[in-house]
Write a protein that holds these residues in place. Structure first.
Motif, PDB file in Angstrom:
ATOM      1  N   UNK A 114       0.846  -1.193   0.000  1.00 16.51           N
ATOM      2  CA  UNK A 114       0.000   0.000   0.000  1.00 16.51           C
ATOM      3  C   UNK A 114       0.883   1.246   0.000  1.00 16.51           C
ATOM      4  N   UNK A 115       0.724   2.114   1.025  1.00 16.67           N
ATOM      5  CA  UNK A 115       1.468   3.374   1.029  1.00 16.67           C
ATOM      6  C   UNK A 115       2.779   3.287   1.800  1.00 16.67           C
ATOM      7  N   UNK A 116       3.053   2.131   2.409  1.00 17.37           N
ATOM      8  CA  UNK A 116       4.255   2.018   3.250  1.00 17.37           C
ATOM      9  C   UNK A 116       5.523   2.267   2.450  1.00 17.37           C
ATOM     10  N   UNK A 117       5.648   1.589   1.310  1.00 16.12           N
ATOM     11  CA  UNK A 117       6.839   1.758   0.493  1.00 16.12           C
ATOM     12  C   UNK A 117       6.950   3.154  -0.077  1.00 16.12           C
ATOM     13  N   UNK A 118       5.811   3.739  -0.462  1.00 20.02           N
ATOM     14  CA  UNK A 118       5.818   5.089  -1.018  1.00 20.02           C
ATOM     15  C   UNK A 118       6.314   6.095   0.005  1.00 20.02           C
ATOM     16  N   UNK A 119       5.818   5.982   1.243  1.00 20.16           N
ATOM     17  CA  UNK A 119       6.203   6.920   2.299  1.00 20.16           C
ATOM     18  C   UNK A 119       7.667   6.738   2.675  1.00 20.16           C
ATOM     19  N   UNK A 120       8.068   5.477   2.908  1.00 22.69           N
ATOM     20  CA  UNK A 120       9.439   5.231   3.325  1.00 22.69           C
ATOM     21  C   UNK A 120      10.429   5.586   2.207  1.00 22.69           C
ATOM     22  N   UNK A 121      10.110   5.150   0.985  1.00 23.25           N
ATOM     23  CA  UNK A 121      10.997   5.463  -0.134  1.00 23.25           C
ATOM     24  C   UNK A 121      11.112   6.953  -0.378  1.00 23.25           C
ATOM     25  N   UNK A 122       9.993   7.670  -0.267  1.00 25.61           N
ATOM     26  CA  UNK A 122      10.039   9.118  -0.432  1.00 25.61           C
ATOM     27  C   UNK A 122      10.861   9.792   0.643  1.00 25.61           C
ATOM     28  N   UNK A 123      10.752   9.293   1.882  1.00 26.01           N
ATOM     29  CA  UNK A 123      11.509   9.866   2.991  1.00 26.01           C
ATOM     30  C   UNK A 123      13.011   9.688   2.785  1.00 26.01           C
ATOM     31  N   UNK A 124      13.417   8.464   2.440  1.00 22.80           N
ATOM     32  CA  UNK A 124      14.840   8.178   2.255  1.00 22.80           C
ATOM     33  C   UNK A 124      15.397   8.968   1.073  1.00 22.80           C
ATOM     34  N   UNK A 125      14.663   9.005  -0.031  1.00 13.47           N
ATOM     35  CA  UNK A 125      15.121   9.750  -1.202  1.00 13.47           C
ATOM     36  C   UNK A 125      15.250  11.235  -0.899  1.00 13.47           C
ATOM     37  N   UNK A 126      14.299  11.767  -0.131  1.00 15.27           N
ATOM     38  CA  UNK A 126      14.339  13.181   0.216  1.00 15.27           C
ATOM     39  C   UNK A 126      15.510  13.485   1.143  1.00 15.27           C
ATOM     40  N   UNK A 127      15.747  12.612   2.126  1.00 18.98           N
ATOM     41  CA  UNK A 127      16.852  12.839   3.065  1.00 18.98           C
ATOM     42  C   UNK A 127      18.207  12.814   2.371  1.00 18.98           C
ATOM     43  N   UNK A 128      18.360  11.969   1.380  1.00 18.25           N
ATOM     44  CA  UNK A 128      19.638  11.871   0.683  1.00 18.25           C
ATOM     45  C   UNK A 128      19.796  12.997  -0.343  1.00 18.25           C
ATOM     46  N   UNK A 129      18.879  13.066  -1.288  1.00 15.92           N
ATOM     47  CA  UNK A 129      18.998  14.046  -2.359  1.00 15.92           C
ATOM     48  C   UNK A 129      18.846  15.469  -1.834  1.00 15.92           C
ATOM     49  N   UNK A 130      17.927  15.682  -0.889  1.00 12.61           N
ATOM     50  CA  UNK A 130      17.690  17.025  -0.378  1.00 12.61           C
ATOM     51  C   UNK A 130      18.909  17.605   0.306  1.00 12.61           C
ATOM     52  N   UNK A 131      19.555  16.822   1.179  1.00 16.18           N
ATOM     53  CA  UNK A 131      20.753  17.322   1.867  1.00 16.18           C
ATOM     54  C   UNK A 131      21.872  17.590   0.867  1.00 16.18           C
ATOM     55  N   UNK A 132      21.983  16.746  -0.149  1.00 13.81           N
ATOM     56  CA  UNK A 132      23.022  16.934  -1.158  1.00 13.81           C
ATOM     57  C   UNK A 132      22.838  18.236  -1.927  1.00 13.81           C
ATOM     58  N   UNK A 133      21.629  18.489  -2.409  1.00 13.40           N
ATOM     59  CA  UNK A 133      21.443  19.664  -3.261  1.00 13.40           C
ATOM     60  C   UNK A 133      21.459  20.963  -2.454  1.00 13.40           C
ATOM     61  N   UNK A 134      21.125  20.917  -1.158  1.00 11.12           N
ATOM     62  CA  UNK A 134      21.251  22.137  -0.339  1.00 11.12           C
ATOM     63  C   UNK A 134      22.711  22.556  -0.276  1.00 11.12           C
ATOM     64  N   UNK A 135      23.595  21.591   0.023  1.00 12.73           N
ATOM     65  CA  UNK A 135      25.030  21.910   0.059  1.00 12.73           C
ATOM     66  C   UNK A 135      25.551  22.257  -1.330  1.00 12.73           C
ATOM     67  N   UNK A 136      25.126  21.517  -2.320  1.00 12.80           N
ATOM     68  CA  UNK A 136      25.614  21.730  -3.694  1.00 12.80           C
ATOM     69  C   UNK A 136      25.187  23.082  -4.241  1.00 12.80           C
ATOM     70  N   UNK A 137      23.967  23.512  -3.911  1.00 14.75           N
ATOM     71  CA  UNK A 137      23.429  24.742  -4.490  1.00 14.75           C
ATOM     72  C   UNK A 137      23.904  26.001  -3.777  1.00 14.75           C
ATOM     73  N   UNK A 138      24.077  25.930  -2.459  1.00 17.12           N
ATOM     74  CA  UNK A 138      24.318  27.155  -1.693  1.00 17.12           C
ATOM     75  C   UNK A 138      25.761  27.320  -1.223  1.00 17.12           C
TER      76      UNK A 138
END
Length: 448
Positions: free
Chosen positions: A84-108
């Motif tokens: 159901x939504x378990x994989x969507x929520x967990x996968x979205x969280x992990x992807x956001x934590x990895x990519x989001x932290x990377x692009x904040x440092x990369x962009x600023x």
């Protein structure tokens, strides 16, 4: 050391401060747990992505595409395995934590000035972490987590664990290993960035002291690795082609171990660099059974399902970031991340060999050493929550070294910063004579 602290980019400042926020401060958004660092990443994700793509002084490079592909792969695999939504929520969280932290440092973080100010902020964060950690080590209580749990009611699993007669401190982090990893990985950055030896020793002392509060083998190994690489840099200084020489030396050591040692390099690290010998043995078993799982499910892994192991291994935790990623999301996911890192490392090394400005070459050496150290630690430490975001933040931290500003933008920035310093000197009035070159250590030059 902290005189230019306010020059750190605001998004970077918010993210680093969020790393220090305990998990008990998480918000509940409709059944979805939102820790402080994840909330900040959600807030900054779109502005950072837009800045990375739209700004003229930044180019979207191959390593960026590989890191993006890794995050997409994480999201796809967890969604594929989830119900159901378990994989969507967990996968979205992990992807956001990895990519989001990377692009904040990369962009600023796009120049030496932002790099320097961010590093000073990391030192301050390390000092704060030490202040929270040392009472726990000496007095044997998790004061921060106990206090916040009594207020919020959030029960974060933890235990009082002693080593060498002292309690392993959590501080504000989820685990002692994460406290140690956070403080240990900035050691080389501090060493190469200090202008004077006394300044470097003080900053590195804070890193070591905070790491020791965790009483964790992997972070201590992380500092030892950086010390060794810093020593190697001093020994080979002045040699032509020392980057190639270093690679050959590493390859030679690896081949000698594989040919003549009775144990693999991973087994030697796991058993020879641990405070607790049982911990080292248990990690070898984790790697044995974990790799068996990887080869049985090489393409998309097992997701969040349990993994096969010996009957006496009751815990399902795996203390190895690289192994967990391969087990859960498959070999392609890990290869995308490794290729992204290697592409960035080669880009940094190529430019460091061409540029003579110490404002570039010293940070390049420092970042490369720190990245090697945390990558090695990731063989015996699993990163989650804050620690995984910090890992990708540190990776993005070197983005400006792999993709430096075009010269016209650097010249404008240097002129702007020179004018700002002139205004500050004028406001302060007559000052003492400026520092001479002999006052400035082998680190970064005095920008004044």
């Amino acid at each position: 050391m902290f005189q230019r602290l306010t020059n750190a980019p605001l998004p970077v400042t918010l993210l680093i401060l969020s790393f220090l926020c305990p998990i008990e401060l998480s918000a509940d958004a409709g059944g979805f747990r939102l820790p402080p660092h994840r909330a900040v990443i959600l807030l900054l994700f779109v502005p950072a992505l837009w800045t990375l793509i739209a700004r003229a002084s930044t180019r979207f490079r191959t390593f960026d595409a590989l890191i993006f592909a890794h995050a997409i792969c994480l999201f796809y695999v967890y969604t594929l395995h989830g119900e159901e939504d378990e994989g969507l929520v967990y996968g979205g969280s992990v992807a956001m934590e990895t990519l989001g932290a990377y692009i904040v440092a990369r962009a600023f973080i796009r120049d030496w000035y932002a790099f320097r100010a961010t590093l000073e902020l990391l030192v301050l964060a390390c000092v704060i972490a030490f202040c929270f950690a040392v009472p726990e080590t000496l007095l044997g209580r998790h004061f921060t987590h106990d206090f916040l749990q009594s207020i919020t009611g959030f029960d974060h699993p933890r235990e009082i664990e002693t080593r060498l007669g002292f309690v392993r401190a959590y501080g504000t982090f989820d685990h002692p290993i994460h406290l140690g990893t956070f403080s240990a990985t900035i050691f080389a950055l501090l060493w190469f960035s200090g202008k004077r030896q006394s300044q470097r020793m003080k900053a590195c002392g804070v890193s070591v002291a905070t790491t020791l509060c965790s009483l964790s083998s992997a972070p201590i190994l992380c500092i030892m690795t950086q010390v060794g690489l810093i020593g190697w840099d001093q020994v080979t200084r002045g040699l032509k082609g020392r980057i190639g020489l270093t690679c050959l030396a590493i390859l030679f050591v690896y081949l000698m171990i594989e040919l003549f040692a009775t144990r693999s390099l991973m087994m030697i690290i796991a058993t020879g660099f641990t405070i607790d010998s049982w911990t080292g043995f248990y990690r070898t078993q984790i790697w044995y059974w974990g790799m068996k799982t990887v080869w049985e499910y090489p393409w998309v892994g097992i997701g969040l399902a349990d993994w096969e192991r010996a009957w006496w291994m009751h815990s399902d935790s795996v203390d190895a970031f690289w192994l967990v990623t391969a087990m859960r999301t498959g070999i392609p996911s890990v290869m995308l991340l490794i290729l992204g890192m290697l592409t960035m490392v080669f880009a940094v090394g190529f430019r460091a060999g061409k540029m003579k400005d110490p404002r570039y070459t010293n940070p390049a050496k420092a970042w490369l050493i720190s990245l090697i150290a945390i990558s090695l630690a990731a063989c015996t430490v699993h990163f989650w929550n804050v620690s995984v975001s910090y890992f990708f933040f540190l990776l993005g931290f070197g983005g400006w070294l792999a993709d430096p500003m075009p010269e016209r933008f650097r010249n404008r920035l240097d002129a702007k910063m020179a004018a700002r310093r002139a205004r500050r000197r004028a406001m302060r009035g007559p000052q003492t004579a400026p520092a001479t070159p002999n006052d400035i250590g082998p680190g970064l030059p005095n920008p004044a």
